[in-house]
Design a protein around this motif. Structure first.
Motif, PDB file in Angstrom:
ATOM      1  N   ARG A 171     -33.885 -16.431 -36.857  1.00 40.38           N
ATOM      2  CA  ARG A 171     -34.707 -17.630 -36.685  1.00 40.38           C
ATOM      3  C   ARG A 171     -34.050 -18.847 -37.309  1.00 40.38           C
ATOM      4  O   ARG A 171     -34.040 -19.942 -36.743  1.00 40.38           O
ATOM      5  N   LYS A 172     -33.474 -18.643 -38.501  1.00 39.15           N
ATOM      6  CA  LYS A 172     -32.847 -19.746 -39.218  1.00 39.15           C
ATOM      7  C   LYS A 172     -31.595 -20.231 -38.505  1.00 39.15           C
ATOM      8  O   LYS A 172     -31.343 -21.447 -38.414  1.00 39.15           O
ATOM      9  N   ARG A 173     -30.827 -19.310 -37.977  1.00 36.00           N
ATOM     10  CA  ARG A 173     -29.546 -19.671 -37.380  1.00 36.00           C
ATOM     11  C   ARG A 173     -29.676 -20.167 -35.939  1.00 36.00           C
ATOM     12  O   ARG A 173     -28.827 -20.926 -35.458  1.00 36.00           O
ATOM     13  N   THR A 174     -30.710 -19.725 -35.232  1.00 42.77           N
ATOM     14  CA  THR A 174     -30.884 -20.135 -33.835  1.00 42.77           C
ATOM     15  C   THR A 174     -31.951 -21.217 -33.652  1.00 42.77           C
ATOM     16  O   THR A 174     -31.932 -21.942 -32.653  1.00 42.77           O
ATOM     17  N   GLY A 175     -32.882 -21.298 -34.610  1.00 40.43           N
ATOM     18  CA  GLY A 175     -33.976 -22.239 -34.468  1.00 40.43           C
ATOM     19  C   GLY A 175     -35.032 -21.806 -33.475  1.00 40.43           C
ATOM     20  O   GLY A 175     -35.902 -22.605 -33.101  1.00 40.43           O
ATOM     21  N   LYS A 177     -38.233 -19.195 -32.124  1.00 39.04           N
ATOM     22  CA  LYS A 177     -39.372 -18.438 -32.655  1.00 39.04           C
ATOM     23  C   LYS A 177     -39.256 -16.988 -32.189  1.00 39.04           C
ATOM     24  O   LYS A 177     -39.920 -16.547 -31.257  1.00 39.04           O
ATOM     25  N   TYR A 199     -38.033 -14.254 -27.745  1.00 41.90           N
ATOM     26  CA  TYR A 199     -38.551 -15.419 -28.468  1.00 41.90           C
ATOM     27  C   TYR A 199     -39.523 -16.201 -27.591  1.00 41.90           C
ATOM     28  O   TYR A 199     -39.448 -16.164 -26.356  1.00 41.90           O
TER      29      TYR A 199
END
Length: 220
Positions: A171-175, A177, A199
């Motif tokens: 989530r952090k690296r791809t942005g 959900k 997602y």
């Protein structure tokens, strides 16, 4: 031997010509609305814009002019089916584009071959198509889940007890959900693993590569 009756054919058949022009303008008007204000507004794909316009024109005149030789319904449906299963060899046509292609072919066939319908019925049919597309394109009540393949470089995070850490890192690296992750092939020599992520995405902003699981042959 029967002689050709070329001279018996009128130079201009005004009623038939007027009918053809009116139906062509009507068909082009509604096809343009579907392509310009619903399809192109989101996709910005000029290649499919070009394809849809020309296919609509081709289907309309094909059906209308063949109707002048009393084409049977079975043959019309056969032509419709042939064009409805078009698949380009260089690129797999996305579902959304194929759906619009199917709708455009349907409208073109209806506007060309429905000779016995009144103008009010034809106009109502076209309006129903446009309103239906507008409702579907504007609907936001359901959650849409897309998927992608990712080559992940942290094999240590794939352990079952670190699943939440894996999801949070993605989530952090791809942005995105991310709601679920599936683990595929693992390469310990290169310390990489193939993941399939699921997602939440906005249906109105779907990408043409959503659900793409491998590189198309034409892009290699």
């Amino acid at each position: 031997m029967e002689e050709f009756k070329f001279l018996d054919t009128p130079l201009i058949d005004v009623p038939n010509m007027s009918l053809m022009i009116f139906r062509f303008v009507l068909n082009s008007f509604f096809v343009f609305i579907l392509i310009q204000f619903f399809y192109y507004r989101k996709s910005r794909r000029l290649d499919y814009y070009f394809t849809f316009i020309l296919i609509s024109i081709s289907i309309f005149f094909l059906i209308f002019l063949l109707g002048s030789v009393k084409i049977k319904v079975g043959m019309a449906l056969g032509l419709f089916a042939i064009f409805g299963i078009i698949r380009y060899r260089t690129e797999t046509v996305p579902v959304r584009e194929m759906t619009y292609l199917f709708v455009i072919i349907s409208l073109s066939v209806i506007n060309a071959i429905a000779i016995n319908l009144s103008y009010a019925e034809i106009l109502a049919t076209n309006l129903i198509y446009v309103v239906s597309v507008w409702v579907v394109e504007s609907f936001r009540g359901m959650r849409h889940v897309s998927s992608k393949l990712i080559l992940y470089d942290r094999v240590d995070n794939i352990h079952p007890h670190q699943r939440q850490e894996l999801i949070e890192d993605l989530r952090k690296r791809t942005g995105l959900k991310i709601i679920n992750v599936e683990v595929g092939a693992i390469n310990f020599l290169q310390d990489t693993v193939m993941l399939k992520i699921y997602y939440e995405s906005d249906f109105n902003n779907m990408s043409s590569v959503d659900h793409l699981l491998k590189i198309p042959k034409g892009d290699k």
